[in-house]
Design a protein around this motif. Structure first.
Motif, short mmCIF file in Angstrom:
data_model
loop_
_atom_site.label_atom_id
_atom_site.label_comp_id
_atom_site.label_asym_id
_atom_site.label_seq_id
_atom_site.Cartn_x
_atom_site.Cartn_y
_atom_site.Cartn_z
N ARG A 1 -0.60 4.25 6.34
CA ARG A 1 -1.24 3.65 5.15
C ARG A 1 -0.01 2.72 4.30
O ARG A 1 -0.04 1.70 3.73
CB ARG A 1 -1.89 4.51 4.09
N THR B 1 0.87 -1.48 3.85
CA THR B 1 0.96 -2.20 2.40
C THR B 1 1.79 -3.31 2.56
O THR B 1 2.02 -4.20 1.84
CB THR B 1 1.55 -1.29 1.66
N LEU C 1 -1.05 2.20 -3.99
CA LEU C 1 -1.15 3.53 -2.91
C LEU C 1 -0.39 4.79 -3.51
O LEU C 1 -0.82 5.93 -3.61
CB LEU C 1 -0.61 2.97 -1.55
N TYR D 1 -2.24 8.13 -5.11
CA TYR D 1 -2.23 9.29 -4.10
C TYR D 1 -2.68 10.53 -4.70
O TYR D 1 -2.23 11.12 -5.65
CB TYR D 1 -1.04 9.26 -3.28
#
Length: 267
Positions: A61, A65, A130, A134
């Motif tokens: 992930r 980004t 992110l 999180y």
């Protein structure tokens, strides 16, 4: 890897005992994941363990980004290419920075000035979103620290002007006395000046005394008043995180580190 808020103007040595400059969350290569939590009683740490699959998923992930392709790291302030300013920008100084750090074969350190988040380029903004949002996929439990620091100050300390006035507690007889503990004074990166208004000792706690002492503070980073034969003492308990030592308390990571991770992610 870790995410947190560092720096800013002002403060005192005890701020670091209350959690200043500790990460909002930090993940270690063995899967240990710590989150800093807050409630009406102060800050505290909770932990869980991620599987290799979960760590690899998070790394994937992060790669998506565009973090590792970002030019700049925030260190050039307003001239850094992680920002795109426009005529609405209000410049400032003295605020803290968000810090995003990833170590390993893919590595990056990103410093984001708190007030400039709206001006981040898309890749940096996606990374910030992110990390700041999180949440762990696993159940959290109270952090079981192996080491702790105590701030032991004669008198009422920060509670001298508290309303209502605090009621001192008795220090448990089955623990080493505060007077005895204070004899083992050490220096830390938080406080090295001996000119404090009242005598202060900083003490490293390890072994079987760590959890009983932290439990006196409900595992929170908070100060309490204790009665002893030598009068009142103001005490703060601070669990050490796995990457900390008394000499690196809440230290800022000035670079990311490249190394091979002890696990492999399938492509």
């Amino acid at each position: 890897m870790q995410f947190g808020v560092y720096g800013g103007d002002g403060g005192s040595p005890t701020d670091f005992y209350f959690g200043r400059d500790t990460p909002e969350w930090v993940l270690y290569t063995d899967g240990q994941l710590l989150f800093r939590k807050s409630d009406e009683n102060g800050d505290w740490f909770a932990e869980t363990t991620l599987t290799v699959s979960q760590m690899c998923s998070l790394l994937t992930r992060i790669q998506r980004t565009g973090l590792f392709e970002v030019q700049g790291d925030g260190s050039l302030d307003t001239a850094d290419p992680i920002y795109q300013f426009d005529n609405t920008t209000q410049y400032s100084d003295g605020a803290p920075v968000y810090m995003i750090q990833v170590n390993g074969r893919l590595h990056k350190l990103l410093n984001i000035y708190l007030r400039y988040v709206p001006y981040l380029i898309p890749e940096a903004k996606a990374t910030f979103n992110l990390f700041s949002r999180y949440t762990t996929p696993a159940k959290l439990i109270p952090y079981q620290a192996k080491y702790a620091l105590l701030w032991i100050e004669q008198g009422q300390g920060n509670l001298a002007y508290a309303t209502p006035a605090p009621t001192p507690q008795a220090w448990p007889a089955d623990l080493p006395s505060l007077e005895r503990l204070a004899e083992n004074n050490i220096q830390t990166s938080s406080y090295v000046d001996e000119s404090y208004e009242l005598p202060v000792s900083q003490v490293l706690i390890k072994g079987e005394d760590v959890q009983p002492i932290l439990s006196l503070f409900d595992n929170h980073l908070t100060g309490k008043l204790f009665d002893t034969d030598n009068g009142e003492h103001y005490v703060i308990a601070r669990p050490l995180l796995p990457h900390e030592s008394p000499g690196t308390l809440s230290s800022y990571p000035y670079e990311s580190v490249e190394f091979d991770l002890p696990f492999k992610c399938s492509k």
